[in-house]
Each structure stands twice: as C-alpha cells, then as structure tokens.
Scaffold this active site. Structure first.
Site, PDB file in Angstrom:
ATOM      1  N   GLY A  73       0.818  -1.212   0.000  1.00  0.00           N
ATOM      2  CA  GLY A  73       0.000   0.000   0.000  1.00  0.00           C
ATOM      3  C   GLY A  73       0.851   1.260   0.000  1.00  0.00           C
ATOM      4  O   GLY A  73       1.920   1.281  -0.616  1.00  0.00           O
TER       5      GLY A  73
ATOM      6  N   GLY B 109       1.924   2.374   5.781  1.00  0.00           N
ATOM      7  CA  GLY B 109       3.111   1.581   6.049  1.00  0.00           C
ATOM      8  C   GLY B 109       3.741   1.938   7.388  1.00  0.00           C
ATOM      9  O   GLY B 109       4.206   1.067   8.138  1.00  0.00           O
TER      10      GLY B 109
ATOM     11  N   GLU C   9       5.709  -3.248   0.859  1.00  0.00           N
ATOM     12  CA  GLU C   9       5.812  -2.883  -0.561  1.00  0.00           C
ATOM     13  C   GLU C   9       4.968  -1.633  -0.734  1.00  0.00           C
ATOM     14  O   GLU C   9       3.741  -1.700  -0.697  1.00  0.00           O
ATOM     15  CB  GLU C   9       5.325  -4.050  -1.434  1.00  0.00           C
TER      16      GLU C   9
ATOM     17  N   CYS D 269       1.693   0.601  -8.503  1.00  0.00           N
ATOM     18  CA  CYS D 269       2.833   1.120  -7.729  1.00  0.00           C
ATOM     19  C   CYS D 269       4.086   1.302  -8.565  1.00  0.00           C
ATOM     20  O   CYS D 269       4.964   2.080  -8.205  1.00  0.00           O
ATOM     21  CB  CYS D 269       3.111   0.209  -6.539  1.00  0.00           C
TER      22      CYS D 269
END
Length: 489
Positions: A200, A205, A222, A257
């Site tokens: 995310g 995070g 990630e 991403c």
C-alpha cells in the site's frame, strides 16, 4: 467471523486474538510444516485461479472496470505462474543448504535450514486485489506458515470473492481471510504476528511498522513512490512511446505502484515525445478515451477527487498538452500529459497513482539523476536510451527498488529477480524464491563429532595456545606449523 451485537457483526481484538490462537495451535502441531501440506495448499490455490477465472474477471470489472485482458495477464496468469513455480521448486527450496566451515571448527559440517516463521499476516492492496493478495500467500504457504489474509475493502467484490473461494478451497485451520476496513485491520495489527506483509502507501506503512514494533515483528512493506522515466533522444520513438503507454495507462490506468509517475527528457526532444505520445494514445484508446473499454476507471470518488485536485492546481492546469477530460459520474479521467510542470507543484511531490503523466525538461539528461535522487527512493525507475555510457551511469547513480532499461514494469514478471522497494518505497522483497525466503527463517546449524577435541580451546590459557589460535584464525598454514613447533620468525 465476528460477534453480533444489536444486529451488527463486530470484529475486534477478541476475534482477532482467537484467530491467531487457532492458527498458532495448528502451526505448533506441525501441520503446515510438511511438504505434503504445502503442496496440497499450493495446488488448491492454483485451482482457485483455474476454475474461477471468470468470477475473478467479473469481480475486477466490478471494482475497477478492469479490462479482461489486464485482469488475465496481470493478475490471473501471474498468480498461476507463481503457484506453478512454487510447486515445481518446493522440494529444492525446502532442502537444507550446505555451506563451508572454517579451519577453526575442523572437523565439522554446516548447513542453513529454512524454517517457517509461524503465523503471518498479509494486508493487501486494492489496485491488483487478487495478485497482491495471493502472491505473498503463495510464498507464505510454500515456506510452511499459517496465514491470515486481509484483502482491501476498497475492492469489495474482490474481497468478498477471495473470502468465499479461500474458505472453500483452502485448509481453514491454517489459512483464513478477514474482511473489513480500518477497525478490522486495527484489531489484527494489535496481535502478535511472526511477520506482517503490507502492500500500500507509505502513510499506512508507518502505521503497520509502528504496530509491528510493539512485538518486534518483522515486516515486508511494498509501498511505491514516484517512479521516473528518463527518455533520451536517438531512440526508437514509437517503441519507446508504446512501452511507456503500456506501463502507465495499460496498468490499471496508472493505478499501479510501478507505473511511470513522470518523465524527464531534454527541452529539444520533448515536443517530439509529446507528439508521439498523442499519436499512440489515440491508436490505443481512440479519440474519446473516456468511453474506452480498455481503460480502468478510478477506483472510487475519493481517489477521483484527489486526482482532480492535482489537475485543478493553478500552477499545473495550464500545462496540459493532451487529455484532461474528466467524467465524475463514471469516475473516469482520460490519459493526460502535462509539459514543464513546476517541480515544486503538488503533482510533482506526491505519488500520482492515476492517468496523469507530467513531463519535466532538462538541458542535459545527466541532470535527471540529481532530480530523481533529490526525492525519496522510488519503487522503480526507467531509462530509454541506446547510449551505453548513459545506461551505466543510470545503474550506478539511481537508487530504486528496481531498474528497467528500454521498457517499463516488466521486471515484475521476472521471478528470478527480487521485487521490493528501498527506503520509503519499501522494506524487503518477494516473488519466486524470494517469496519463500521472505517468510522463512534461515537457521544456522553446525554439526560436529566427538573426535578432534583439542585442548587448545580450554583453560589454562598459555602463550603457545594463543600463538596457535592466532595462526589458526589467520588461516596461515606456515603460521600454524611455526606455532605447533614453537618456531620464532
């Protein structure tokens, strides 16, 4: 899965704790450690992808209007490949790895034993809700762990289908799915896990990492970031343009991403690049891209409004050279190119995660490295050039999770490469064998017999013993001989 109070199902810390306890008991009993269990669960996961392909495609369409082509190629096929690779290599991955020992421990042998961590939590993202949910689960199962999967509530159709299918196909004594939003995720994060994998943004995070720190739980994060594309002149312009389009708008309409976030090119070359992008975009998505069935929609109104805010910035709105069309009712935004946007504008200082592509220009491409390195380290960085020296400088000077030269995003499909970030773009890596490693503890084991026991290591300590130990630890055969016979230099 939760308790009911006043007609409302509640999932809180009590329910989360119970799941961890039940899965922990299954793990402690050794159930998940066997080769047979791991193989059976990987085969079941492969069945999910094979037997429910259309349901998965329909769920992705409902959540994101994701084209069937992208749903199959970028999610279903990649998940199948992950399962097949793990099934093929599982015995090899599980086998202890023999390593050399030193003269100091002679006679001895040693190996690295791959040990499952225990009960792990996988918190997934909404943009690739099947791949990003199940690819880490493949690694966790292959490594012999019990797993709790928390899919993203922002992709509700996919979350519901994941809960249904994994409940039907997987061993629920060791693998569970917990649906829900912030409250459910918070309840899960309160528990003690043996590892947490989160995909995310960096903001969440940090929350995950803070929760993990309370129990000293290792994390795999990630995250993402602003992935740049450097474009040189003297390249195959059509191929370059098509590959940028495939990585940007052909990946969830920029909601990925590792999608290109912005382009850096020279002032002289920028007009040619813009013209080529316009031409190839029309070939791909037609003259009315808002009506194209080959473009995903923006996932929800919050993200649509966020992107619209980037476009409405008065410092940016006049820089649109292509696209810019929006349709709020259908959550659509057309592929949009912006030229010479200010580097201190909002669009250049937060991850775009959508169909907007700014281009900034420089006099010399070497300036690009300083621009990229002045920000946080991205998850991916791309370069298009035929210049060998520029390629070398790019690899040497740009720090990112992964680099690709003369294409975009394809490193994701190379299972022999680790996939992960660096700095703010993530911690740790997975994919292929790296997924197995990410959910394993590498346990060091040394074997010795009772033979070869030397008094040199025991008290009383003498100068002669010290001379011999110095020689042994120095690895010099001549030094050892001199020490044994007490010879001086």
């Amino acid at each position: 899965m939760g308790r009911e109070e006043g007609g409302v199902v509640i999932f809180g810390a009590k329910e989360a704790s119970k799941i961890v306890e039940e899965l922990g008991a299954s793990f402690s009993a050794g159930k998940t450690r066997t080769y047979e269990w791991r193989r059976s669960q990987l085969k079941s996961l492969l069945k999910v992808a094979k037997e429910h392909e259309q349901e998965i495609i329909d769920a992705l369409s409902g959540d994101l209007s994701k084209p069937e082509f992208e749903a199959y190629v970028q999610e279903i096929a990649m998940l199948k490949n992950s399962c097949k690779l793990a099934l093929k290599e599982l015995k090899h991955w599980m086998a202890p790895e023999k390593v050399k020992t030193s003269l100091t421990t002679f006679p001895s042998s040693a190996e690295i034993v791959y040990e499952p961590l225990g009960v792990v939590l996988v918190i997934s993202a909404w943009n690739y809700p099947f791949l990003l949910s199940l690819d880490p689960v493949v690694g966790a199962i292959a490594a012999g762990n019990a797993v709790v999967l928390k899919p993203s509530e922002i992709a509700p159709a996919s979350s519901k289908l994941l809960a249904k299918l994994l409940g039907e196909y997987m061993d629920t004594s060791s693998i569970r799915v917990v649906e829900g939003a912030v409250e459910e995720t918070s309840a899960l994060l309160e528990q003690k896990w043996d590892k947490i994998c989160y995909t995310g943004n960096a903001r969440v995070g940090r929350i995950v990492m803070a929760a993990a720190a309370k129990h000293l739980t290792p994390v795999l994060l990630e995250l993402g970031g602003k992935s740049p594309v450097i474009v040189d002149s003297g390249i195959n312009l059509q191929v370059t343009t098509r590959r940028i389009i495939a990585g940007k708008w052909g990946c969830n309409n920029g909601q990925a991403c590792i999608s290109p976030d912005y382009i850096i090119t020279t002032k002289d070359f920028a007009p040619k690049l813009v013209d080529s992008l316009k031409l190839e975009l029309e070939k791909c998505y037609g003259k009315s891209p808002l009506e194209s069935k080959d473009l995903s929609r923006i996932v929800n109104s919050n993200h649509w409004n966020r992107l619209k805010k980037l476009l409405d910035d008065e410092r940016v709105s006049g820089k649109i050279v292509h696209g810019g069309e929006v349709e709020e009712t259908k959550l659509r935004i057309a592929p949009t190119i912006l030229l010479d946007v200010p580097r201190d504008s909002l669009i250049m200082n937060e991850e775009i995660f959508g169909p907007l592509l700014p281009i900034i220009t420089v006099e010399k491409l070497e300036e690009s490295f300083d621009i990229i390195n002045s920000g946080t380290k991205p998850l991916a960085a791309y370069l298009f050039t035929d210049d060998k020296k520029l390629k070398q400088l790019f690899v040497k000077n740009v720090s990112a999770g992964g680099l690709v030269i003369n294409d975009t995003t394809i490193h994701l499909a190379v299972h022999t490469l680790p996939f992960g970030g660096v700095g703010e773009s993530g911690i740790g890596a997975y994919h292929g064998k790296f997924s197995f490693d990410a959910f394993s503890h590498k346990k060091a084991v040394v074997y010795r017999s009772f033979a070869g026991d030397a008094s040199i290591r025991y008290a009383p300590y003498t100068k002669g013993k010290l001379r011999l130990l110095r020689a042994l630890m120095g690895g010099s055969i001549w030094g050892i001989i001199k020490a044994i016979f007490g010879w001086s230099n």
